[in-house]
Design an enzyme around this catalytic site. Structure first.
Site, PDB file in Angstrom:
ATOM      1  N   ALA A 254       0.853  -1.193   0.000  1.00  0.00           N
ATOM      2  CA  ALA A 254       0.000   0.000   0.000  1.00  0.00           C
ATOM      3  C   ALA A 254       0.887   1.239   0.000  1.00  0.00           C
ATOM      4  CB  ALA A 254      -0.893  -0.013   1.236  1.00  0.00           C
ATOM      5  N   LYS A 255       0.228   2.391   0.047  1.00  0.00           N
ATOM      6  CA  LYS A 255       0.943   3.681  -0.038  1.00  0.00           C
ATOM      7  C   LYS A 255       2.075   3.788   0.974  1.00  0.00           C
ATOM      8  CE  LYS A 255      -2.427   6.801  -1.985  1.00  0.00           C
ATOM      9  NZ  LYS A 255      -3.791   6.964  -1.548  1.00  0.00           N
ATOM     10  N   ARG A 256       1.843   3.233   2.190  1.00  0.00           N
ATOM     11  CA  ARG A 256       2.867   3.378   3.240  1.00  0.00           C
ATOM     12  C   ARG A 256       4.190   2.723   2.842  1.00  0.00           C
ATOM     13  NH1 ARG A 256      -1.195   0.444   5.387  1.00  0.00           N
ATOM     14  NH2 ARG A 256      -0.957  -1.785   5.025  1.00  0.00           N
ATOM     15  N   GLY A 258       5.545   3.049  -0.137  1.00  0.00           N
ATOM     16  CA  GLY A 258       6.109   3.772  -1.288  1.00  0.00           C
ATOM     17  C   GLY A 258       5.085   3.786  -2.415  1.00  0.00           C
TER      18      GLY A 258
END
Ligand code: GLU
Length: 324
Positions: A254-256, A258
């Protein structure tokens, strides 16, 4: 599944946002599994979740798939294809399947939870699986819809008491007592607008799909879908649920972890063969993550080589990806 049938698979992006490296790995495997056996690939846009669908995401998903080097025989705007491959344009097909369920009393009106209804338009990836429905409204009949006019309700599918055995091409043998483990699930909104579960079964059946390859967080959906295939008397496809891509913390990519949007890699000038090389290596198809094209992976492709554990996307993976 009969061995003589031409394999037919599908790529089924949901345009609720950008496609990521995790999606790319699943699409690559779905494509390789079918193409390596000389089969047909369908592109279907799963855009039923109207509040979450983004207008730009349909074309972006198509561009991402083409950039990866994947192709398909049938799909939106494909020459010679007369039916629609976009779920929002296929509602009448789902409605007529729903009518069969209603007439047979396999569905009932449920006034319980609005959040269940909102969630039902999308595939329930593992973390989005809600609690088992306790059956509060199961005493209702389909005809109760008339007495509920003006109230908000949805339609739930009545599970059988079967214990299903699923022979998955990747995940192996699984079983599920659908009534106690999953419970009755939302199948349509009050007006008959279908849930993901109904739409996907109707589409896979009508499109002649013989293999459904997707992330293994959708295994419980396969059991719900088996119930629907059984009701309609349709042959279920071969299911192949593949492990997901996770970050170093073991959580779904997920976004966390990268920015792994395919479009961002593409715009940054990363060669698609770099990504395919990293993915092929993660799938046990190549000994190193060196750049490769999907075409080059066809000759010795086998789902059996796929590791049965999630692929951990680390800082080293980033380095391999960005290597020019
Ligand atoms: N459109 C779904 C998703 O992207 C895939 C569902 C499926 O393959 O059945 O999550």
């Amino acid at each position: 599944m009969s061995l003589s049938k031409t394999p037919v698979g599908r790529l089924a992006p949901s345009p609720t946002g950008a496609q990521h490296v995790g999606n790319a790995r699943t699409y690559l495997l779905a494509w390789l599994s079918i193409r390596s056996r000389g089969g047909r690939v369908i592109l279907r846009i799963e855009d039923l979740d109207s509040p979450r669908v983004k207008a730009w995401a349909v074309q972006q998903a198509i561009d991402d798939l083409k950039w990866l080097g994947l192709d398909w025989d049938e799909g939106p705007n494909q020459p010679g294809c007369e039916i629609s491959y976009q779920q929002t344009e296929r509602i009448c097909l789902y409605r007529s399947a729903f009518d069969q369920l209603r007439i047979s009393e396999r569905v009932y009106c449920c006034t319980c939870s609005r959040s269940d209804v909102l969630a039902a338009a999308s595939a329930p990836h593992a973390s989005q699986e809600g609690p088992t429905y306790p059956g509060t409204c199961a005493h209702r009949t389909a005809a109760d819809a008339e007495t509920l006019a003006g109230q908000s309700f949805c339609w739930r599918f009545r599970m059988s008491d079967k214990n299903w055995l699923l022979t998955d091409a990747v995940a192996g043998t699984r079983n599920c007592d659908v009534n106690s483990e999953l419970g009755d699930f939302v199948i349509a909104k009050a007006d008959g607008t279908p849930s993901y579960q109904l739409a996907v079964v109707v589409d896979d059946h009508l499109m002649g799909v013989t293999e459904v390859l997707r992330g293994d967080d959708l295994i419980s959906s396969a059991f719900r879908q088996l119930e629907l295939y059984d009701f309609f008397g349709w042959e279920a496809p071969q299911f192949a649920h593949v492990p997901l891509v996770v970050g170093p913390d073991g959580r779904r990519l997920a976004k966390r972890h990268g920015d792994t949007r395919i479009s961002v890699l593409r715009d940054a000038g990363v060669p698609s063969a770099n990504l395919v090389g990293v993915l092929a290596h993660s799938c046990g198809l190549r000994r190193t993550p060196a750049a490769v094209t999907p075409q080059e992976l066809l000759a010795d492709f086998s789902l059996e080589r796929l590791p049965r554990t999630p692929f951990v996307f680390t800082d080293d993976t980033w380095k391999q990806l960005l290597k020019v």
